[in-house]
Design a protein around this motif. Structure first.
Motif, short mmCIF file in Angstrom:
data_model
loop_
_atom_site.label_atom_id
_atom_site.label_comp_id
_atom_site.label_asym_id
_atom_site.label_seq_id
_atom_site.Cartn_x
_atom_site.Cartn_y
_atom_site.Cartn_z
N THR A 1 -7.14 2.37 5.79
CA THR A 1 -7.36 0.97 6.16
C THR A 1 -8.83 0.58 6.10
OG1 THR A 1 -7.44 1.62 8.49
CG2 THR A 1 -5.30 0.93 7.61
N GLU A 2 -9.74 1.55 6.29
CA GLU A 2 -11.17 1.24 6.25
C GLU A 2 -11.63 1.01 4.81
OE1 GLU A 2 -9.86 3.89 7.58
OE2 GLU A 2 -10.40 4.05 9.70
N LYS A 3 -12.78 0.37 4.67
CA LYS A 3 -13.32 0.13 3.34
C LYS A 3 -13.89 1.40 2.74
CE LYS A 3 -14.43 -4.77 4.00
NZ LYS A 3 -15.48 -5.81 3.99
N GLN B 1 -11.49 -2.41 0.16
CA GLN B 1 -10.31 -1.98 0.89
C GLN B 1 -9.23 -1.63 -0.13
OE1 GLN B 1 -10.10 -5.41 3.77
NE2 GLN B 1 -9.77 -3.73 5.23
N TYR C 1 -6.11 -0.83 -0.14
CA TYR C 1 -4.75 -1.40 -0.15
C TYR C 1 -4.71 -2.75 -0.86
CZ TYR C 1 -5.60 -4.88 3.55
OH TYR C 1 -6.04 -5.96 4.28
N LYS C 2 -5.84 -3.46 -0.90
CA LYS C 2 -5.88 -4.77 -1.55
C LYS C 2 -5.86 -4.68 -3.07
CE LYS C 2 -8.22 -7.30 2.16
NZ LYS C 2 -9.40 -8.14 2.52
N SER D 1 2.65 3.61 3.97
CA SER D 1 3.59 2.91 4.84
C SER D 1 5.02 3.19 4.39
CB SER D 1 3.33 1.41 4.82
OG SER D 1 4.28 0.74 5.62
N CYS E 1 7.02 -4.38 6.02
CA CYS E 1 5.72 -4.57 5.38
C CYS E 1 5.80 -5.33 4.05
CB CYS E 1 5.04 -3.22 5.15
SG CYS E 1 4.54 -2.37 6.67
N CYS F 1 1.24 -5.74 7.63
CA CYS F 1 0.71 -4.38 7.47
C CYS F 1 -0.45 -4.40 6.48
CB CYS F 1 1.78 -3.38 7.02
SG CYS F 1 3.35 -3.47 7.90
N PHE F 2 -0.97 -3.22 6.17
CA PHE F 2 -2.05 -3.09 5.19
C PHE F 2 -1.45 -2.82 3.81
CE2 PHE F 2 -4.12 -2.09 9.23
CZ PHE F 2 -5.24 -2.91 9.17
N SER G 1 -0.91 -4.66 -0.17
CA SER G 1 -1.45 -5.69 -1.06
C SER G 1 -0.59 -6.95 -1.05
CB SER G 1 -1.55 -5.15 -2.49
OG SER G 1 -1.89 -6.19 -3.39
#
Length: 265
Positions: free
Chosen positions: A102-104, A126, A128-129, A162, A167, A218-219, A221
């Motif tokens: 989750t962190e960059k 990040q 997940y994006k 996940s 999500c 959630c994290f 995209s």
């Protein structure tokens, strides 16, 4: 006394900071020599590609090197598999077994040239994006021929960080099989879950269904992922030309039978 692993990490990190400072703040660096159009994408759950273009004013012998640091781990890692252009210059990197946190994540691309100092480029991303979601899996459709209701069922896309249905959201698109490039006859967005019910209005045509997914909460995209392969369902109506041929064939057969009976009498 500083532990050996911590000392190694500190040394690596100070080296990168030094390279970064030199790249950005040195007065002798060539303006426009840093890379351009840096981008990364994660696909197939754990694979990642990063690409860039050489700086527009970078000398011809400039070579670039990518370093990155996952926030959950202390190691600073250099790219192990570079993507090269026709001149042998590094213009990208392929990563395997990438786990999304989750962190960059920190990326640094610096450059070297025999006679010049090259500017550096860095970015926090990040992960997940930038993930390209796989389509929903195991899509099935079952229809009630009396009520004309259909139920779509599927499994959520696989991602490394996940396993919760909530999500995701899903886009459903249905077209007639005989006109797959034509107008959509049914579309819907489903929030979470793993099934969807809809009313089938034309029971005499075969249809094609496709789905894709995006992160809802959630994290995950928020960008829509790849479309699934088309899934076929429904009954094919008999075309008017087939009916005409059928009537002609039956009529011809009846005439032949009558003629034979008449001749026998």
């Amino acid at each position: 006394m500083v532990a050996p692993l911590a000392l190694i990490f500190m040394t690596q990190w100070m080296l990168l900071l030094t390279q970064l400072c030199v790249g950005w703040h040195c007065t002798d660096c060539i303006n426009g020599s840093a890379i351009e159009n840096f981008s990364c994408v994660i696909y197939n759950i754990s694979l990642m590609n990063c690409t860039w273009q050489a700086g527009k004013d970078a000398p011809g012998d400039t070579q670039y090197f990518l370093y990155w640091k996952n926030p959950r781990y202390d190691d600073v890692m250099e790219c192990e598999l570079y993507i090269k252009d026709e001149n042998g210059r590094n213009t990208g990197c392929r990563f395997q077994n990438v786990r999304i946190e989750t962190e960059k994540t920190y990326f640094l691309v610096n450059g070297s040239s025999k006679g010049s100092l090259i500017q550096s480029y860095d970015a926090y991303i990040q992960l997940y994006k930038i993930e390209k979601l796989m389509p929903p899996a195991n899509i099935t459709i079952s229809c009630d021929e009396i009520k004309n209701n259909c139920i779509i069922q599927w499994q959520r896309p696989q991602i490394s960080h996940s396993n919760k249905d909530k999500c995701f959201k899903y886009k459903i698109d249905i077209k007639y099989k005989d006109n797959p490039e034509g107008k959509t006859i049914y579309t819907s967005i489903q929030e979470g879950g793993n099934y969807h019910m809809f009313q089938r209005y034309n029971t005499r045509k075969k249809c094609l269904l496709q789905m894709r997914a995006a992160g809802s909460v959630c994290f995950v995209s928020p960008a829509w992922g790849e479309w699934s392969a088309p899934v076929e369902f429904g009954n094919e109506e008999i075309s008017s030309s087939v009916w005409i041929l059928f009537v002609v064939a039956v009529g011809t057969l009846l005439v032949a039978i009558v003629t034979i009976l008449f001749c026998k009498r």
